[in-house]
Scaffold this motif. Structure first.
Motif, PDB file in Angstrom:
ATOM      1  N   PRO A  41       0.856  -1.060   0.087  1.00 48.08           N
ATOM      2  CA  PRO A  41       0.047   0.118  -0.122  1.00 48.08           C
ATOM      3  C   PRO A  41       0.913   1.213   0.010  1.00 48.08           C
ATOM      4  O   PRO A  41       1.887   1.304   0.890  1.00 48.08           O
ATOM      5  N   ALA A  42       0.685   2.305  -0.903  1.00 44.34           N
ATOM      6  CA  ALA A  42       1.424   3.318  -1.108  1.00 44.34           C
ATOM      7  C   ALA A  42       0.575   4.475  -1.267  1.00 44.34           C
ATOM      8  O   ALA A  42      -0.769   4.489  -1.524  1.00 44.34           O
ATOM      9  N   ASP A  43       1.045   5.624  -1.482  1.00 43.80           N
ATOM     10  CA  ASP A  43       0.457   6.946  -1.606  1.00 43.80           C
ATOM     11  C   ASP A  43       0.621   7.368  -2.988  1.00 43.80           C
ATOM     12  O   ASP A  43       1.941   7.577  -3.560  1.00 43.80           O
ATOM     13  N   HIS A  63      -4.123   0.724  -2.613  1.00 41.78           N
ATOM     14  CA  HIS A  63      -3.142   1.880  -2.486  1.00 41.78           C
ATOM     15  C   HIS A  63      -4.114   3.066  -2.181  1.00 41.78           C
ATOM     16  O   HIS A  63      -5.387   3.035  -2.260  1.00 41.78           O
TER      17      HIS A  63
END
Length: 202
Positions: A41-43, A63
């Motif tokens: 999970p990322a921005d 994400h």
């Protein structure tokens, strides 16, 4: 046509654009660079998000998505089509993306699909400054350059790939991918170059 705004022609043809964007999949559009997208999970910031096709696909992978789209008709269509995905929609655009990053917000991936060719030569350095400012350490930028006939009523420019690579390099972004690709909609004379960059992990 330089007097036109960068999103000229999109609101007036929003219905057509929605059908066009949603007719191809996220995986088809980004097949050359899928291996560069975060696994955890990322921005992620989707600039010129259109109908949110890519933002929705990335949100479904876990994400955190911000979708920046200046054309109200497309933004509203995206909010409707991809409701419940947790996407944060914002009315913002290059070259400045002035509404983003004011609170120190940074992104692990910035995606610009069919966006860069709308910027004038004078706007592109400032736009690259904005991307570098919003990119997290070790973050990546993926963008596409369009070549071919300009549809009536639209503002587009032929952008040399070397120029974009050089501007990114000047801001500490390392080239990861540079590859040509055919037009997914089979439009006569239209082709693309896909570029991907990475910032220093610092």
């Amino acid at each position: 046509m330089s007097e036109l705004m960068s999103n000229a022609g999109y609101g007036e043809t929003a219905t057509e654009r929605v059908a066009q964007y949603e007719a191809v999949t996220f995986e088809q559009v980004h097949r050359e660079v899928l291996h560069l997208f975060p696994e955890q999970p990322a921005d992620i910031l989707d600039v010129g998000a259109g109908t949110g096709r890519d933002a929705a696909a990335l949100a479904a992978r876990g994400h955190r998505l911000v979708a920046a789209e200046p054309t109200a008709e497309l933004r509203l269509a995206g909010e409707r089509l991809h409701a419940g995905r947790g996407i944060r929609w914002v009315d913002d655009a290059l070259p400045g993306l002035a509404g983003l990053g004011t609170a120190g917000e940074r992104f692990d991936l910035i995606l610009l699909s069919a966006v860069w060719m709308h910027l004038t030569a004078d706007e592109r350095p400032s736009a690259m400054d904005a991307l570098a400012r919003l990119l997290a350490p070790g973050g990546r930028v993926v963008l596409s350059l369009r070549y071919g006939p300009v549809p009536p009523g639209r503002r587009m420019f032929t952008v040399p790939a070397d120029e974009t690579v050089g501007q990114a390099h000047e801001r500490g972004l390392r080239l990861l991918v540079r590859t040509p690709r055919a037009d997914l909609h089979d439009r006569p004379g239209v082709s693309w170059t896909i570029l991907a960059f990475e910032s220093s992990p610092r």
